[in-house]
Motif scaffolding. Structure first.
Motif, PDB file in Angstrom:
ATOM      1  N   ILE A   1      64.065  90.058  59.373  1.00  0.00           N
ATOM      2  CA  ILE A   1      62.632  90.063  59.638  1.00  0.00           C
ATOM      3  C   ILE A   1      62.207  88.639  59.959  1.00  0.00           C
ATOM      4  CG2 ILE A   1      60.354  90.482  58.628  1.00  0.00           C
ATOM      5  CD1 ILE A   1      61.783  92.518  56.743  1.00  0.00           C
ATOM      6  N   LYS A   2      61.448  88.489  61.035  1.00  0.00           N
ATOM      7  CA  LYS A   2      60.901  87.187  61.402  1.00  0.00           C
ATOM      8  C   LYS A   2      59.389  87.265  61.410  1.00  0.00           C
ATOM      9  CE  LYS A   2      64.764  86.032  64.394  1.00  0.00           C
ATOM     10  NZ  LYS A   2      65.205  85.850  65.783  1.00  0.00           N
ATOM     11  N   VAL A   3      58.751  86.269  60.820  1.00  0.00           N
ATOM     12  CA  VAL A   3      57.307  86.128  60.853  1.00  0.00           C
ATOM     13  C   VAL A   3      57.030  84.795  61.527  1.00  0.00           C
ATOM     14  CG1 VAL A   3      55.187  85.955  59.490  1.00  0.00           C
ATOM     15  CG2 VAL A   3      57.062  87.437  58.704  1.00  0.00           C
ATOM     16  N   LEU A   4      56.408  84.870  62.696  1.00  0.00           N
ATOM     17  CA  LEU A   4      56.145  83.671  63.491  1.00  0.00           C
ATOM     18  C   LEU A   4      54.658  83.570  63.799  1.00  0.00           C
ATOM     19  CD1 LEU A   4      59.043  84.277  66.029  1.00  0.00           C
ATOM     20  CD2 LEU A   4      59.088  82.716  64.082  1.00  0.00           C
ATOM     21  N   THR A   5      54.216  82.379  64.107  1.00  0.00           N
ATOM     22  CA  THR A   5      52.830  82.202  64.510  1.00  0.00           C
ATOM     23  C   THR A   5      52.734  82.120  66.021  1.00  0.00           C
ATOM     24  OG1 THR A   5      53.034  79.805  64.250  1.00  0.00           O
ATOM     25  CG2 THR A   5      52.152  81.042  62.377  1.00  0.00           C
ATOM     26  N   LEU A   6      51.578  82.540  66.536  1.00  0.00           N
ATOM     27  CA  LEU A   6      51.264  82.452  67.958  1.00  0.00           C
ATOM     28  C   LEU A   6      50.234  81.342  68.152  1.00  0.00           C
ATOM     29  CD1 LEU A   6      50.819  86.273  68.695  1.00  0.00           C
ATOM     30  CD2 LEU A   6      52.839  84.863  69.145  1.00  0.00           C
ATOM     31  N   ASP A   7      50.148  80.830  69.357  1.00  0.00           N
ATOM     32  CA  ASP A   7      49.260  79.694  69.601  1.00  0.00           C
ATOM     33  C   ASP A   7      47.830  80.083  69.949  1.00  0.00           C
ATOM     34  OD1 ASP A   7      49.638  80.686  72.127  1.00  0.00           O
ATOM     35  OD2 ASP A   7      50.442  78.847  72.979  1.00  0.00           O
ATOM     36  N   ASN A   8      47.480  81.368  69.843  1.00  0.00           N
ATOM     37  CA  ASN A   8      46.128  81.756  70.261  1.00  0.00           C
ATOM     38  C   ASN A   8      45.054  81.833  69.171  1.00  0.00           C
ATOM     39  OD1 ASN A   8      47.477  84.023  69.327  1.00  0.00           O
ATOM     40  ND2 ASN A   8      46.728  85.356  70.918  1.00  0.00           N
ATOM     41  N   PRO A   9      45.064  81.610  67.943  1.00  0.00           N
ATOM     42  CA  PRO A   9      46.189  81.732  67.010  1.00  0.00           C
ATOM     43  C   PRO A   9      46.408  83.188  66.609  1.00  0.00           C
ATOM     44  CG  PRO A   9      44.255  81.052  65.794  1.00  0.00           C
ATOM     45  CD  PRO A   9      43.842  81.168  67.247  1.00  0.00           C
ATOM     46  N   GLY A  10      47.579  83.436  66.094  1.00  0.00           N
ATOM     47  CA  GLY A  10      47.906  84.783  65.659  1.00  0.00           C
ATOM     48  C   GLY A  10      49.297  84.865  65.086  1.00  0.00           C
ATOM     49  N   TRP A  11      49.790  86.094  65.004  1.00  0.00           N
ATOM     50  CA  TRP A  11      51.074  86.385  64.367  1.00  0.00           C
ATOM     51  C   TRP A  11      51.986  87.191  65.283  1.00  0.00           C
ATOM     52  CZ3 TRP A  11      51.789  83.965  59.933  1.00  0.00           C
ATOM     53  CH2 TRP A  11      50.670  83.628  59.167  1.00  0.00           C
ATOM     54  N   LEU A  12      53.273  86.994  65.091  1.00  0.00           N
ATOM     55  CA  LEU A  12      54.309  87.828  65.692  1.00  0.00           C
ATOM     56  C   LEU A  12      55.259  88.225  64.573  1.00  0.00           C
ATOM     57  CD1 LEU A  12      56.250  89.116  67.746  1.00  0.00           C
ATOM     58  CD2 LEU A  12      57.115  86.828  68.244  1.00  0.00           C
ATOM     59  N   ILE A  13      55.436  89.510  64.397  1.00  0.00           N
ATOM     60  CA  ILE A  13      56.394  90.049  63.429  1.00  0.00           C
ATOM     61  C   ILE A  13      57.503  90.707  64.227  1.00  0.00           C
ATOM     62  CG2 ILE A  13      56.757  91.650  61.506  1.00  0.00           C
ATOM     63  CD1 ILE A  13      54.681  89.399  60.986  1.00  0.00           C
TER      64      ILE A  13
ATOM     65  N   SER B   1      38.034  92.748  69.033  1.00  0.00           N
ATOM     66  CA  SER B   1      37.442  91.509  69.557  1.00  0.00           C
ATOM     67  C   SER B   1      38.566  90.504  69.779  1.00  0.00           C
ATOM     68  CB  SER B   1      36.418  90.931  68.570  1.00  0.00           C
ATOM     69  OG  SER B   1      37.070  90.423  67.418  1.00  0.00           O
ATOM     70  N   ASP B   2      38.214  89.327  70.286  1.00  0.00           N
ATOM     71  CA  ASP B   2      39.214  88.263  70.477  1.00  0.00           C
ATOM     72  C   ASP B   2      39.802  87.794  69.152  1.00  0.00           C
ATOM     73  OD1 ASP B   2      38.871  88.333  73.198  1.00  0.00           O
ATOM     74  OD2 ASP B   2      37.553  86.570  73.281  1.00  0.00           O
ATOM     75  N   GLU B   3      39.087  88.021  68.058  1.00  0.00           N
ATOM     76  CA  GLU B   3      39.550  87.597  66.734  1.00  0.00           C
ATOM     77  C   GLU B   3      40.050  88.759  65.880  1.00  0.00           C
ATOM     78  OE1 GLU B   3      36.265  86.562  67.718  1.00  0.00           O
ATOM     79  OE2 GLU B   3      37.178  84.804  68.650  1.00  0.00           O
ATOM     80  N   ASP B   4      40.094  89.961  66.440  1.00  0.00           N
ATOM     81  CA  ASP B   4      40.490  91.149  65.677  1.00  0.00           C
ATOM     82  C   ASP B   4      41.237  92.118  66.585  1.00  0.00           C
ATOM     83  OD1 ASP B   4      40.781  93.178  63.822  1.00  0.00           O
ATOM     84  OD2 ASP B   4      38.674  93.796  63.887  1.00  0.00           O
ATOM     85  N   TRP B   5      42.555  91.917  66.686  1.00  0.00           N
ATOM     86  CA  TRP B   5      43.365  92.769  67.553  1.00  0.00           C
ATOM     87  C   TRP B   5      44.791  92.832  67.028  1.00  0.00           C
ATOM     88  CZ3 TRP B   5      47.658  90.493  69.731  1.00  0.00           C
ATOM     89  CH2 TRP B   5      47.674  89.091  69.723  1.00  0.00           C
ATOM     90  N   ILE B   6      45.470  93.947  67.318  1.00  0.00           N
ATOM     91  CA  ILE B   6      46.905  94.061  67.063  1.00  0.00           C
ATOM     92  C   ILE B   6      47.545  94.878  68.185  1.00  0.00           C
ATOM     93  CG2 ILE B   6      46.759  93.823  64.557  1.00  0.00           C
ATOM     94  CD1 ILE B   6      47.190  96.791  64.293  1.00  0.00           C
ATOM     95  N   TYR B   7      48.802  94.604  68.410  1.00  0.00           N
ATOM     96  CA  TYR B   7      49.597  95.354  69.385  1.00  0.00           C
ATOM     97  C   TYR B   7      50.997  95.469  68.809  1.00  0.00           C
ATOM     98  CZ  TYR B   7      52.224  96.445  73.636  1.00  0.00           C
ATOM     99  OH  TYR B   7      53.060  97.024  74.556  1.00  0.00           O
TER     100      TYR B   7
ATOM    101  N   VAL C   1      44.841  86.167  63.937  1.00  0.00           N
ATOM    102  CA  VAL C   1      45.141  85.400  62.728  1.00  0.00           C
ATOM    103  C   VAL C   1      44.828  86.149  61.428  1.00  0.00           C
ATOM    104  CG1 VAL C   1      42.950  84.140  62.616  1.00  0.00           C
ATOM    105  CG2 VAL C   1      45.056  83.049  61.803  1.00  0.00           C
ATOM    106  N   ASN C   2      43.857  87.040  61.436  1.00  0.00           N
ATOM    107  CA  ASN C   2      43.491  87.772  60.222  1.00  0.00           C
ATOM    108  C   ASN C   2      44.110  89.161  60.134  1.00  0.00           C
ATOM    109  OD1 ASN C   2      41.736  85.797  59.022  1.00  0.00           O
ATOM    110  ND2 ASN C   2      40.293  86.243  60.655  1.00  0.00           N
ATOM    111  N   ASN C   3      45.098  89.455  60.965  1.00  0.00           N
ATOM    112  CA  ASN C   3      45.638  90.812  61.027  1.00  0.00           C
ATOM    113  C   ASN C   3      47.111  90.930  60.648  1.00  0.00           C
ATOM    114  OD1 ASN C   3      43.310  90.757  63.309  1.00  0.00           O
ATOM    115  ND2 ASN C   3      43.400  92.693  62.218  1.00  0.00           N
ATOM    116  N   LEU C   4      47.645  89.983  59.930  1.00  0.00           N
ATOM    117  CA  LEU C   4      49.052  90.059  59.524  1.00  0.00           C
ATOM    118  C   LEU C   4      49.315  91.316  58.689  1.00  0.00           C
ATOM    119  CD1 LEU C   4      51.902  88.896  59.312  1.00  0.00           C
ATOM    120  CD2 LEU C   4      51.102  87.497  57.388  1.00  0.00           C
ATOM    121  N   THR C   5      48.497  91.572  57.697  1.00  0.00           N
ATOM    122  CA  THR C   5      48.681  92.754  56.856  1.00  0.00           C
ATOM    123  C   THR C   5      48.560  94.033  57.670  1.00  0.00           C
ATOM    124  OG1 THR C   5      47.842  91.559  54.938  1.00  0.00           O
ATOM    125  CG2 THR C   5      47.869  93.958  54.787  1.00  0.00           C
ATOM    126  N   ASP C   6      47.640  94.055  58.623  1.00  0.00           N
ATOM    127  CA  ASP C   6      47.461  95.245  59.459  1.00  0.00           C
ATOM    128  C   ASP C   6      48.720  95.554  60.264  1.00  0.00           C
ATOM    129  OD1 ASP C   6      44.768  95.574  58.639  1.00  0.00           O
ATOM    130  OD2 ASP C   6      44.158  94.075  60.105  1.00  0.00           O
TER     131      ASP C   6
END
Length: 94
Positions: A25-37, A59-65, A79-84
């Motif tokens: 498992i890899k947990v990385l940060t994105l520069d937009n900011p955000g997360w990549l799992i 929104s730009d601050e609340d998204w997951i894919y 950035v606030n959606n890691l748990t999601d």
């Protein structure tokens, strides 16, 4: 069981002396900011399991894919959606 404890348990269940040496498992940060799992599925019960791409764009601050490609679960989110992101993986596995 909270999501992080569940993920720890899922990881441990897949550790067989070999899987964890080439997969994980890899947990990385994105520069937009955000997360990549990135979660390797090879050799797990999810390896052949169908996953329908999942996207939420509030929104730009609340998204997951989330998607599965090349035997990997890939989850991207703001950035606030890691748990999601991890919840999407957990619900799919169960």
């Amino acid at each position: 069981m909270n999501t992080l404890k569940w993920l720890e348990s899922w990881f441990m269940q897949n550790c067989d002396g070999e899987w964890e040496h080439n997969n994980g498992i890899k947990v990385l940060t994105l520069d937009n900011p955000g997360w990549l799992i990135e979660i390797d599925l090879e050799g797990t019960d999810c390896e052949e399991k169908f996953f329908k791409d999942f996207r939420v764009e509030n929104s730009d601050e609340d998204w997951i894919y989330c998607k599965v490609r090349d035997n990997k679960f890939l989850g991207y989110g703001s950035v606030n959606n890691l748990t999601d992101i991890l919840e999407v993986f957990k619900k799919w596995v169960k």
